[in-house]
Each structure stands twice: as C-alpha cells, then as structure tokens.
Design a protein around this motif. Structure first.
Motif, short mmCIF file in Angstrom:
data_model
loop_
_atom_site.label_atom_id
_atom_site.label_comp_id
_atom_site.label_asym_id
_atom_site.label_seq_id
_atom_site.Cartn_x
_atom_site.Cartn_y
_atom_site.Cartn_z
N TYR A 177 8.04 -8.70 -3.30
CA TYR A 177 6.85 -8.58 -2.43
C TYR A 177 7.32 -9.23 -1.14
N ILE A 178 7.79 -10.51 -1.03
CA ILE A 178 8.06 -11.11 0.27
C ILE A 178 9.15 -10.12 1.24
N ASN A 179 10.24 -9.89 0.42
CA ASN A 179 11.20 -8.89 1.02
C ASN A 179 10.51 -7.69 1.43
N ASP A 180 9.84 -6.91 0.93
CA ASP A 180 9.11 -5.63 1.17
C ASP A 180 8.43 -5.97 2.41
N PHE A 181 7.51 -7.17 2.44
CA PHE A 181 6.74 -7.28 3.35
C PHE A 181 7.42 -7.48 4.71
N GLU A 182 8.69 -8.23 4.69
CA GLU A 182 9.32 -8.40 6.09
C GLU A 182 10.00 -7.40 6.49
N LYS A 183 10.41 -6.52 5.71
CA LYS A 183 10.87 -5.14 5.93
C LYS A 183 9.97 -3.88 6.35
N THR A 184 8.92 -3.99 5.84
CA THR A 184 8.03 -3.11 6.16
C THR A 184 7.53 -3.32 7.81
N ALA A 185 7.08 -4.94 7.99
CA ALA A 185 6.78 -5.42 9.15
C ALA A 185 8.11 -4.95 10.19
N ALA A 186 9.13 -5.07 10.09
CA ALA A 186 10.28 -4.70 10.90
C ALA A 186 10.26 -3.36 11.18
N ASP A 187 10.26 -2.71 10.21
CA ASP A 187 10.49 -1.16 10.26
C ASP A 187 9.31 -0.51 11.37
N LEU A 188 8.07 -1.09 11.07
CA LEU A 188 7.25 -0.70 12.01
C LEU A 188 7.41 -1.22 13.18
N ALA A 189 7.71 -2.32 13.27
CA ALA A 189 8.09 -2.95 14.73
C ALA A 189 8.91 -1.89 15.39
N ILE A 190 9.91 -1.80 14.83
CA ILE A 190 11.00 -0.79 15.61
C ILE A 190 10.56 0.63 15.77
N GLU A 191 9.90 1.13 14.89
CA GLU A 191 9.30 2.48 15.21
C GLU A 191 8.42 2.49 16.38
N ASN A 192 7.96 1.33 16.58
CA ASN A 192 6.61 1.49 17.74
C ASN A 192 7.41 0.68 18.97
N GLY A 193 8.75 0.33 19.12
CA GLY A 193 9.25 -0.18 20.31
C GLY A 193 9.13 -1.47 20.61
N TYR A 194 8.99 -2.29 19.53
CA TYR A 194 8.53 -3.82 19.63
C TYR A 194 9.97 -4.60 19.63
N ASP A 195 10.04 -5.61 20.22
CA ASP A 195 11.37 -6.51 20.15
C ASP A 195 11.24 -7.52 19.06
N TYR A 196 10.05 -8.01 19.20
CA TYR A 196 9.47 -8.92 18.02
C TYR A 196 8.49 -8.58 17.39
N VAL A 197 8.46 -8.84 16.19
CA VAL A 197 7.23 -8.95 15.22
C VAL A 197 7.10 -10.25 14.68
N ILE A 198 5.54 -10.63 14.63
CA ILE A 198 5.25 -12.32 14.36
C ILE A 198 4.28 -12.18 13.34
N CYS A 199 4.33 -12.58 11.98
CA CYS A 199 3.22 -12.63 11.23
C CYS A 199 2.98 -14.12 10.69
N GLY A 200 2.10 -13.91 9.64
CA GLY A 200 2.01 -15.19 9.03
C GLY A 200 1.66 -14.80 7.49
N HIS A 201 0.60 -15.20 6.70
CA HIS A 201 0.16 -14.75 5.69
C HIS A 201 0.78 -15.01 4.25
N ILE A 202 2.37 -14.84 4.35
CA ILE A 202 3.16 -15.17 3.08
C ILE A 202 3.72 -16.58 3.02
N HIS A 203 3.33 -17.46 3.89
CA HIS A 203 3.80 -18.95 3.82
C HIS A 203 5.13 -18.83 3.82
N GLN A 204 5.96 -18.15 4.28
CA GLN A 204 7.54 -18.21 4.12
C GLN A 204 7.97 -18.27 5.77
N PRO A 205 8.28 -19.33 6.45
CA PRO A 205 8.92 -19.33 7.78
C PRO A 205 10.29 -18.78 7.76
#
Length: 305
Positions: A177-205
């Motif tokens: 779940y954690i790995n999928d969360f991180e990959k999904t966030a990163a893939d969406l950020a790349i698709e939308n042209g963002y250099d950084y994607v910054i999240c919380g929620h999963i308590h994993q710094p």
C-alpha cells in the motif's frame, strides 16, 4: 535559543486530541524555527476521534503557537486532510496570514511543488469511511499501548520500540500500500509537470526521486508527530527531512546535501536572492577587504593552504 531561519517547513499528521500526539516535542520544534511559510499538510486536529474528555493544555498550546507564528509574519497554509475534513467546507478561506486550502502549488526557486494530504489515494476512506474510522481508533489504541510499553522499557534503561512500525514492516499488504501510494503520487506529479510532490497521510517520512518514461520528480512525505516526529524543511534550494529525535540539537546546514556542495555552489544558493542595493554594496566592500587581507597574508607567507 536562536531560531533557524528557513524558507519553508511542512508538518502533517499531528493528530491533536489523541493520546499518541507528541505535542510538547512539536512545540519545541516550532520554537526552534522561523519559517517564511509553514505548511500544515492535513490531520493536524483529529476530528474523527475528538473527545471533550481528552484535549490537554499542550495540544491547545500547539494551536496557540501556530496562530502566534501567523501573527508574527509567517504565512501559514492549512491543507486539509481526511481526519480534519470538516475544515474543507472552509476551503480558500483566509484569516490574516492563515489560509485553509485542499491542495497547494508553490513555485520554489523556479520549480513547482504540488502539496496535498494524500487521502485521495486511500480506497478505504473513499469507499468505506466507517472502516477507516474504526481503523483510526484501533491505531490510537495501539499507540496508547505502545506508550505504556515504552515507559516500561525506559524504566529498564532500554531503547524505545514502535509496535505499529513493526506491524507495518511485517505485513506485505501494508508495504505494498505504501509503495503504491508513493508511486501513484509520483506518476501523477510527473504527468502534470511538477518537480516535487509533497504528501502526508501514511506516516512514512521519505525523500526519493522517481522516474518513468515521461520524466522524473522528487517525492516527499513529512511523516507524522505520533511515531516518527518528523517534518520537511526547504532552504538553500534543498529539501531535508527533519527528525526531532536526532536533529533537535543540529543546525540545518549539517544536512548531507549541503555537505556535498562545494563552496561556490553553497554561496550561489545562499546569495541567489534579490538583495537591496545597499546590502549588495556592503557585501562587495567586505569581499574586497577580505581579498586585500589574503594578499597581505600571502606576501607574509602566512596564508593557509
């Protein structure tokens, strides 16, 4: 204590109003920094588990401290999360230097940062909120048991131990779940042209660069103030994960990223700002004086290699 001046600080998942919240440590951290912007990336107040019977003064002090920082000039941006979702009805509301938003895009030294809590990726919240709330109560109970367990360990002179981390690391579905969360966030950020994607929620710094066929971005997670006691800091064009238990006595410039920079890069990153003309003249004058002194030392054979 001298405050560290930083561009941006990001904290999330404080869970004020629960037994697991480390409010005193968070106050100590906030007292140690002077950020231009403070991002509260969701789940600051745990409204799901809010109880009039438990909201100690230290938790109120956190809110007072944040409001105090806003009143003294820090721009505070409250990004709503799932456990403080009631605030979403006030999205885009501003009160002085405090603003409530659901997501955020910032320009950081020419790079775009996409900031949101991350619960949008959580299927259990989207499809069965009651199950997610039940899990939240179970997590809070586990943290309460862990606190007693660690109190016993401290009496025996042994190191603290995290039961929830042990469970997460031992359950394959949690890791997936954690790995999928991180990959999904990163893939969406790349698709939308963002250099950084910054999240919380999963308590994993975490701080990690992701790449796919469309490009790359840096994924960052601010962790939490229940187990990890972490935050994200941005300064000198660099991101750092701040760990309270390890870094509370360390200044920002000992960050490994900065250690690896040569002196010219470091000076360039610090001075790459718009200075007042008078300030630039003073810097130039002092630089010339230093050069003259170094030449004098060279002539005397006293300059260090």
């Amino acid at each position: 204590m001298k405050k560290r001046k930083i561009e941006l600080a990001v904290i999330s998942d404080v869970h004020l109003g629960t037994y697991g919240c480390h409010a005193d440590e968070l106050i100590a951290y906030l007292n140690s920094i002077q950020p231009k912007k403070l991002i509260l990336n969701g789940d600051i107040i745990d409204i799901w588990q809010f109880s009039k019977r438990y909201f100690p003064s230290s938790h109120l002090k956190v809110l007072k401290k944040i409001i105090g920082m806003a009143s003294k000039g820090t721009e505070v941006l409250y990004v709503t999360g799932n456990q403080d979702e009631m605030l979403r009805k006030f999205s885009d509301t501003s009160m002085g230097n405090l603003k409530i938003v659901d997501k955020l895009v910032l320009n950081l030294d020419g790079k775009k940062a996409w900031i949101f809590h991350g619960d949008v990726f959580d299927v259990s919240i989207q499809n069965a909120k009651w199950l997610a709330k039940l899990g939240g109560y179970g997590y809070d109970l586990l943290i309460l048991m862990n606190s007693f367990f660690n109190w016993c360990l401290s009496k025996m002179g042994r190191e603290r131990y995290s039961l929830s981390k042990r469970i997460k690391n031992g359950v394959k579905s949690a890791l997936k779940y954690i790995n999928d969360f991180e990959k999904t966030a990163a893939d969406l950020a790349i698709e939308n042209g963002y250099d950084y994607v910054i999240c919380g929620h999963i308590h994993q710094p975490k701080k990690e660069r992701y790449e796919n066929k469309n490009g790359n971005c840096v994924y960052l997670n601010s962790g939490d103030w229940v187990e990890n006691l972490t935050a994200l800091e941005y300064s000198f064009k660099r991101w750092k994960i701040y760990h309270y238990n390890h870094d509370r006595l360390s200044p920002f410039f000992v960050d490994e990223d900065l250690k690896e920079m040569d002196m010219n890069d470091l000076i360039a990153s610090i001075t790459d700002v718009n200075l007042e003309p008078e300030t630039e003249d003073i810097i130039e004058e002092h630089t010339k004086l230093i050069e003259v002194e170094e030449k004098d030392l060279d002539n005397q054979g006293l300059a260090q290699n």
